[in-house]
Design an enzyme around this catalytic site. Structure first.
Site, PDB file in Angstrom:
ATOM      1  CB  VAL A   1      48.598  34.253  29.653  1.00  9.97           C
ATOM      2  CG1 VAL A   1      49.514  33.558  29.254  1.00  9.97           C
ATOM      3  CG2 VAL A   1      49.150  35.386  30.428  1.00  9.97           C
ATOM      4  CG  ASN A   2      43.479  31.206  26.153  1.00 10.05           C
ATOM      5  OD1 ASN A   2      42.790  31.720  25.275  1.00 10.05           O
ATOM      6  ND2 ASN A   2      43.650  29.962  26.257  1.00 10.05           N
ATOM      7  CD  GLU A   3      42.091  37.911  23.880  1.00 14.29           C
ATOM      8  OE1 GLU A   3      42.694  38.682  23.369  1.00 14.29           O
ATOM      9  OE2 GLU A   3      41.106  37.931  24.325  1.00 14.29           O
TER      10      GLU A   3
ATOM     11  CG  ASP B   1      38.878  33.779  29.557  1.00 14.24           C
ATOM     12  OD1 ASP B   1      38.055  34.233  30.354  1.00 14.24           O
ATOM     13  OD2 ASP B   1      39.778  34.243  29.141  1.00 14.24           O
TER      14      ASP B   1
ATOM     15  CB  THR C   1      40.663  45.600  32.467  1.00  5.51           C
ATOM     16  OG1 THR C   1      41.188  44.356  32.003  1.00  5.51           O
ATOM     17  CG2 THR C   1      40.032  46.544  31.627  1.00  5.51           C
TER      18      THR C   1
ATOM     19  CB  THR D   1      44.059  44.411  24.730  1.00  2.00           C
ATOM     20  OG1 THR D   1      44.166  44.464  26.289  1.00  2.00           O
ATOM     21  CG2 THR D   1      45.188  43.557  24.445  1.00  2.00           C
TER      22      THR D   1
END
Length: 298
Positions: free
Chosen positions: A76-78, A275, A17, A46
């Protein structure tokens, strides 16, 4: 004795996405770029939340040399969360495909996807601090206040259609009707107890590509507390923000710390890297120079 050739392996993690929902159009170009340096390149797409975390964790456990994250700040955080607590931490390559792309701006990575791929230099890296907030990780920013709450309400359709303006519009709307809350912030050296309308814990002295203040120490978070909620007080910050002297404004409380405990008079919503994070209370710890990130030589 036979010497075994050690293969250099890389994992590409793509959020389909991202890039205005055109990320998969760049898959072949990214695979070709990685294939110039790595002997084995694997790609994973993903499909749901936390997929990127699981993929990154598997790459660490398998001894991969690098993990590529193609997506926005959430992706990026994930990936950072999947890498952070492993014995072996692969190097990280980031292709900016989101709305904010804050870490890539900090590292000087082009915001043009084609150029970002072309400029990937596998001999040039920077080490970055990351933050651990309770059991979650962040690579750039933790915040509390009405603006992060408004940002969480921006859906994928709005982000795709309006980009950064979707965030800006909701942020301005929320700032106008802002209110203060009671907050207690305790660090290894400093304590703040009082009113706040926003609290920001920043692992840099930049927000996006805008320098906020001069000094920035490795292993320390920069904590900024906006003490008032009035629109006039926010407007009064603009001149100091533009000249990079925000911490000198008397409406801002500023200090730096390695370990931070934050409580409030109610379980306020928090934001980590764009997030939703845990509600208060939280404990934050800075992990110094924890992840090595590929960056352009400039």
């Amino acid at each position: 004795i036979r010497n075994e050739v050690i293969m250099k392996k890389a994992l590409l993690i793509i959020n389909p996405t991202s890039g205005g929902e055109k990320a998969l159009d760049y898959r072949e170009k990214l695979e070709d770029k990685a294939g110039q340096y790595f002997d084995h390149v694997e790609t994973k797409i993903t499909q749901k939340a936390k997929d990127a975390t699981e993929f990154a964790k598997q790459a660490s456990e398998k001894g991969y040399e690098a993990v590529f994250a193609f997506g926005g700040d959430g992706t990026v955080n994930e990936v950072i969360s999947g890498l952070a607590e492993n014995k072996h931490i692969p190097r990280l390559a980031i292709i900016p495909g989101g709305t904010g792309n804050l870490i890539t701006k900090l590292l000087g990575i082009s915001q043009d996807i084609d150029r970002a791929i072309e400029e990937l230099d596998f001999d040039s890296t920077n080490r970055i601090d990351i933050g651990k907030c309770n059991d979650n990780f962040f690579g750039y920013i933790f915040s509390i206040g009405s603006i992060p709450q408004a940002i969480h309400n921006v859906d994928i359709e709005e982000k795709t259609k309006f980009g950064f303006m979707a965030y800006a519009y909701r942020s301005v709307k929320s700032a106008i009707k802002d209110e203060t809350f009671k907050v207690h912030i305790k660090t290894e050296k400093t304590e703040y107890k009082g009113d706040a309308s926003h609290v920001i814990v920043l692992l840099s002295n930049f927000i996006g590509d805008k320098k906020m203040f001069d000094h920035n120490r490795v292993g320390y978070a920069n904590i900024l507390i906006l003490k008032e909620a009035s629109l006039a007080s926010k407007v009064g910050l603009i001149p100091d923000f533009l000249k990079g002297a925000l911490v000198e404004n008397d409406k801002i409380e500023f200090f730096e710390a390695k370990e931070i405990s934050i409580t409030s008079d109610r379980p306020l919503e928090t934001d980590i890297d764009g997030d939703e994070g845990d509600r208060l209370p939280v404990d934050i710890k800075v992990l110094a120079d924890h992840i090595e990130v590929y960056s352009p030589q400039n």
